[in-house]
Scaffold this motif. Sequence first.
Motif, mmCIF file in Angstrom:
data_model
loop_
_atom_site.group_PDB
_atom_site.id
_atom_site.type_symbol
_atom_site.label_atom_id
_atom_site.label_comp_id
_atom_site.label_asym_id
_atom_site.label_seq_id
_atom_site.Cartn_x
_atom_site.Cartn_y
_atom_site.Cartn_z
ATOM 1 N N ARG A 66 -7.888 -6.271 -12.708
ATOM 2 C CA ARG A 66 -7.614 -5.568 -13.958
ATOM 3 C C ARG A 66 -6.124 -5.296 -14.144
ATOM 4 N NH1 ARG A 66 -12.416 -3.827 -16.508
ATOM 5 N NH2 ARG A 66 -13.840 -5.533 -15.997
ATOM 6 N N ASN A 67 -5.335 -5.562 -13.113
ATOM 7 C CA ASN A 67 -3.872 -5.455 -13.201
ATOM 8 C C ASN A 67 -3.284 -6.297 -12.081
ATOM 9 O OD1 ASN A 67 -3.358 -3.776 -10.756
ATOM 10 N ND2 ASN A 67 -4.581 -2.272 -11.890
ATOM 11 N N PRO A 68 -1.983 -6.579 -12.111
ATOM 12 C CA PRO A 68 -1.382 -7.466 -11.096
ATOM 13 C C PRO A 68 -1.599 -7.015 -9.657
ATOM 14 C CG PRO A 68 0.127 -7.197 -12.929
ATOM 15 C CD PRO A 68 -1.001 -6.240 -13.175
ATOM 16 N N ALA A 69 -1.653 -5.721 -9.407
ATOM 17 C CA ALA A 69 -1.820 -5.241 -8.027
ATOM 18 C C ALA A 69 -3.170 -5.666 -7.456
ATOM 19 C CB ALA A 69 -1.674 -3.723 -7.970
ATOM 20 N N ALA A 98 22.100 -4.763 -10.771
ATOM 21 C CA ALA A 98 22.836 -3.511 -10.976
ATOM 22 C C ALA A 98 22.172 -2.325 -10.282
ATOM 23 C CB ALA A 98 22.975 -3.226 -12.476
ATOM 24 N N MET A 99 20.839 -2.250 -10.343
ATOM 25 C CA MET A 99 20.134 -1.066 -9.845
ATOM 26 C C MET A 99 19.588 -1.223 -8.422
ATOM 27 S SD MET A 99 20.555 0.915 -12.413
ATOM 28 C CE MET A 99 19.439 2.302 -12.260
ATOM 29 N N LYS A 100 19.441 -2.468 -7.982
ATOM 30 C CA LYS A 100 19.080 -2.797 -6.586
ATOM 31 C C LYS A 100 17.623 -2.566 -6.217
ATOM 32 C CE LYS A 100 23.465 -3.562 -6.078
ATOM 33 N NZ LYS A 100 23.929 -4.904 -6.420
ATOM 34 N N SER A 101 16.954 -1.583 -6.797
ATOM 35 C CA SER A 101 15.578 -1.309 -6.375
ATOM 36 C C SER A 101 14.744 -0.785 -7.534
ATOM 37 C CB SER A 101 15.559 -0.287 -5.240
ATOM 38 O OG SER A 101 15.856 1.004 -5.733
ATOM 39 N N ILE A 102 13.435 -0.939 -7.387
ATOM 40 C CA ILE A 102 12.525 -0.450 -8.422
ATOM 41 C C ILE A 102 12.558 1.072 -8.488
ATOM 42 C CG2 ILE A 102 10.445 -0.234 -6.981
ATOM 43 C CD1 ILE A 102 10.567 -1.758 -10.515
ATOM 44 N N GLN A 154 1.826 6.791 -15.918
ATOM 45 C CA GLN A 154 1.469 6.917 -14.500
ATOM 46 C C GLN A 154 0.770 5.659 -13.973
ATOM 47 O OE1 GLN A 154 2.431 9.470 -12.492
ATOM 48 N NE2 GLN A 154 1.651 8.139 -10.854
ATOM 49 N N GLU A 155 -0.026 5.026 -14.803
ATOM 50 C CA GLU A 155 -0.726 3.818 -14.356
ATOM 51 C C GLU A 155 0.261 2.728 -13.947
ATOM 52 O OE1 GLU A 155 -4.058 0.545 -15.853
ATOM 53 O OE2 GLU A 155 -3.486 2.221 -17.142
ATOM 54 N N ASN A 156 1.357 2.571 -14.712
ATOM 55 C CA ASN A 156 2.369 1.572 -14.358
ATOM 56 C C ASN A 156 3.050 1.914 -13.035
ATOM 57 O OD1 ASN A 156 1.841 0.135 -16.707
ATOM 58 N ND2 ASN A 156 3.431 1.204 -17.886
ATOM 59 N N ARG A 157 3.305 3.184 -12.826
ATOM 60 C CA ARG A 157 3.921 3.607 -11.562
ATOM 61 C C ARG A 157 2.954 3.359 -10.395
ATOM 62 N NH1 ARG A 157 8.471 6.961 -13.068
ATOM 63 N NH2 ARG A 157 8.652 7.798 -10.956
ATOM 64 N N ASN A 158 1.664 3.571 -10.638
ATOM 65 C CA ASN A 158 0.673 3.304 -9.595
ATOM 66 C C ASN A 158 0.625 1.818 -9.238
ATOM 67 O OD1 ASN A 158 -0.022 6.008 -9.523
ATOM 68 N ND2 ASN A 158 -1.814 5.769 -10.858
ATOM 69 N N ILE A 159 0.706 0.967 -10.269
ATOM 70 C CA ILE A 159 0.704 -0.480 -10.032
ATOM 71 C C ILE A 159 1.905 -0.875 -9.178
ATOM 72 C CG2 ILE A 159 0.988 -2.734 -11.144
ATOM 73 C CD1 ILE A 159 -0.686 -1.596 -13.486
ATOM 74 N N VAL A 160 3.074 -0.330 -9.507
ATOM 75 C CA VAL A 160 4.285 -0.623 -8.733
ATOM 76 C C VAL A 160 4.112 -0.165 -7.282
ATOM 77 C CG1 VAL A 160 6.709 0.028 -8.426
ATOM 78 C CG2 VAL A 160 5.865 -0.630 -10.692
ATOM 79 N N ARG A 161 3.561 1.027 -7.100
ATOM 80 C CA ARG A 161 3.356 1.526 -5.732
ATOM 81 C C ARG A 161 2.430 0.601 -4.947
ATOM 82 N NH1 ARG A 161 -0.734 3.764 -3.727
ATOM 83 N NH2 ARG A 161 -1.645 4.306 -5.765
ATOM 84 N N ARG A 162 1.340 0.158 -5.583
ATOM 85 C CA ARG A 162 0.396 -0.729 -4.906
ATOM 86 C C ARG A 162 1.030 -2.084 -4.583
ATOM 87 N NH1 ARG A 162 -4.686 -1.611 -8.225
ATOM 88 N NH2 ARG A 162 -5.257 -2.799 -6.343
ATOM 89 N N LEU A 163 1.858 -2.591 -5.493
ATOM 90 C CA LEU A 163 2.557 -3.851 -5.225
ATOM 91 C C LEU A 163 3.499 -3.700 -4.036
ATOM 92 C CD1 LEU A 163 3.411 -5.004 -8.880
ATOM 93 C CD2 LEU A 163 1.737 -6.049 -7.340
#
Length: 672
Positions: free
Chosen positions: A466-469, A530-534, A566-575
């Motif tokens: 249901r999402n990339p993660a 420029a920012m180096k990290s997510i 928050q859902e997008n942040r959760n996806i990033v955390r899971r990735l």
Amino acid sequence: MDSARQRILHLREELNRHNHNYYVLNAPEISDMDFDFMMKELEELEKEHPEFDDPYSPTHRVGSDINKAFTQIAHKRPMLSLGNTYSIEEVNDFVRRAKDGLMGEDFKIVGEMKYDGTSISLTYEHGRLVRAVTRGDGQQGDVVTDNVITIKSIPLQLQGSGWPDEFEIRGEILLPWKEFDRLNAEREFNEEPLFANPRNAASGTLKMQNSAEVAKRGLDAILYFMLGDNLPYDNHYDNMKAAASWGFKVSPEMTLLDDMEAVDRYIEYWDTARKELPVATDGLVFKINSRRQQLNLGFTAKSPRWAIAYKFKAERALTKLRFVSFEVGRTGVVTPVANLEPVLLSGTVVKRASLHNEDIIRTLDIHDHDMLYVEKGGEIIPKITDVDKNSRAPGSEPVEFVKNCPVCGTPLIRIEGEAAWICPNKSGCPPQICGRIEHYVGRRMMNIDGIGEEMVVELYNNGWVRNPADLYTLEVHAEAMKMLPGIGPRTVNRILEGVEASKEVPFERVLYALSIPYVGETGAKKLARAMKSIDRIMEASVDELTAIEDIGPRIAESIISYFSVQENRNIVRRLKDAGVNMSVPENVDADRSDLLAGKTIVISGTFSKHSRDEYKELIENNGGKNSGSISKKTDYVLAGENMGPAKLEKAKSLGIPVIDEDTFLIMIEKQS
């Protein structure tokens, strides 16, 4: 050392010959694999022997990812436009005027295709390409040499013999239909605006600031006119045949015509036959063949009297609107599509045409079951251009744009100042979810093999992704996946291997893969560097983001809005937990400094201590900016062996310091 140099020269000669066979003659002699092996050997030899580097080596055809601003240069000879006509009678009038202007003297006419691309002027000195300039305003144009070098049908070093020491050859930069279709398919997938025709695509590509991106587009070039003081022949036709023998791609449709009857037959034939050509055309060009007679006929203020362009009329058809459907993309944009009674246009059957947005429907005043005019002309994408209101049925209702998402039913919203209606249900609208997953696994993003559009839908419908993660937990569903129709163990293993391999994809591509609105491939690269990290990106302010090159307020606000969910942040955390790259490696910036901050440097010639690409990287890593041509804004010219005399003269005339590589390395405190 001599044997290495000889092998390098031999490989370059062979690769250039095979490039010419493939891209110009369409007659390859070796397989792609053999070609790749030769290229790989040359790359390795050049890396081992940087002293033999040549900016025009076949290995440099891929371009550079360093942004370069274009400089303008005056044309040595103005690039005038041709007089146009849509009438055969006016072409015949042109022939009669030429006969009168030549006092009845006999002459021959050369008939050629009028290719629908963007004009280019190429200058060669001693058999090597030294400069490529766009038409511009006819008096001056942009220097685009670095981009043109990536076009494989343009020779960098001429073959054969007999060319003048200095000459100019003009032609058209084109995007073949096949490459145009591929490029638009990619843009459609990424929900980017589609190019209306190959001409726009070719023009936009040629003016890109990143030559590495230009190299990926698959541009082509056909040359049609040679200028110079010592050309080999006194007529246009033979000069272009000579150009073909030197390696230029010259139109095989170029024909000598003896009289007006031959001209008329030529027009009649190509009005239909042109549709089978692999590139776009929008007409024919007729030129007086003799250079002496061209000189005698001369020019008007705007165009030559010895040439004329006959333009084909755009193909247009009238067909009935069956219904308008509404399609949802991965970013939620809802696009209206006209579904038509099938109609034949430019050799293809047209059944659908995008209406783009509500404003276009209103402007055209489209009603249910209207008779619509569809055009292609030089454009491969069908376009609705008008409505036959005289045939409209009484009581026919205007087409209404949907108020709710046609898939999930969510009320649509329209952002102020924009034409598109959007479904805001990012997390619950199936086509948006599937579109984002399909984008994530794409070749230029995470490049996960085995997952295409149909597979994404299968994974979604079965509730596995249901999402990339979720892709990184697919292994638990492996046995169930093998039971899907047409899916076997080999496909499932390929998918799982692709998912695992995607953990090594660089951070900038991961960032692009996340489908952050308005963050494209280039923007993702700028953000990552420029920012180096997510983590830094997720916490950045608008001011911090807009301080990054090419990141404007709209992109910055979109990034902040994306990570406020928050859902997008959760996806990033899971990735991140799955092992996907979410930062730039620490050692990337080890050699960076501001020693060249604010300095623009032009590189010319060949070097012994580093390759040209390595010097470009050193300039960028020390805060400087690379440029392909010398202007008043240039601070230094880094000169190696065989620096072009024109560049040296221009640098001296502008008072720009010319430094060698030892001086440059001292400037950046790097001795070797």
